[in-house]
Design an enzyme around this catalytic site. Structure first.
Site, PDB file in Angstrom:
ATOM      1  CE  LYS A  81      -2.520   1.302   3.762  1.00 49.86           C
ATOM      2  NZ  LYS A  81      -3.690   1.391   4.670  1.00 49.86           N
ATOM      3  CB  SER A 104      -2.467   2.425 -16.249  1.00 45.30           C
ATOM      4  OG  SER A 104      -1.585   3.270 -16.946  1.00 45.30           O
ATOM      5  CE1 TYR A 110      -1.301  -0.622 -17.500  1.00 49.23           C
ATOM      6  CE2 TYR A 110      -3.674  -0.935 -17.650  1.00 49.23           C
ATOM      7  CZ  TYR A 110      -2.484  -0.493 -18.199  1.00 49.23           C
ATOM      8  OH  TYR A 110      -2.485   0.094 -19.443  1.00 49.23           O
TER       9      TYR A 110
END
Length: 119
Positions: A9, A25, A58
């Site tokens: 994270k 993305s 992504y």
């Protein structure tokens, strides 16, 4: 059985730019991806703390040292430069693996420098 667990994270990232005319993305500084073990082209969940938007996309590699977080393509409509983001990736683990696994978490400052790194 496998459990889907938080793997890495980047917390409180500041969105640096949005580019609508791009294939899509979130571009992230490679140094920051490396710090938490995220890979280029890995599926990510992006949460915009400023407006509440959530999206799956992504990660694409941004220039090292740039501190870049750039939403591209349709995702660019989910935020504005200056918004605060949390970017997460997940992994499938067995219950035995999950019992001892700890995600890598980087808490960022307002300029996208790592203020704190957990494990």
């Amino acid at each position: 059985m496998q459990l889907q667990m938080l793997k890495s994270k980047l917390h409180r990232a500041t969105l640096t730019e949005c580019v609508l005319e791009y294939e899509g993305s979130l571009a992230i500084d490679l140094d920051l991806l490396d710090a938490v073990g995220m890979l280029p082209y890995e599926k990510i969940l992006v949460v915009n703390q400023t407006n509440g938007e959530r999206l799956e996309t992504y990660a694409i590699p941004g220039p090292r040292g740039s501190r870049q977080f750039c939403l591209n393509g349709a995702a660019a409509r989910c935020g504005y430069p200056g918004d605060r983001l949390t970017v997460m990736s997940f992994a499938l683990l067995t219950p035995e693996e999950a019992a001892t696994f700890r995600p890598k978490v980087a808490i960022l400052d307002g300029q996208n420098h790592i203020a704190q790194l957990k494990p």
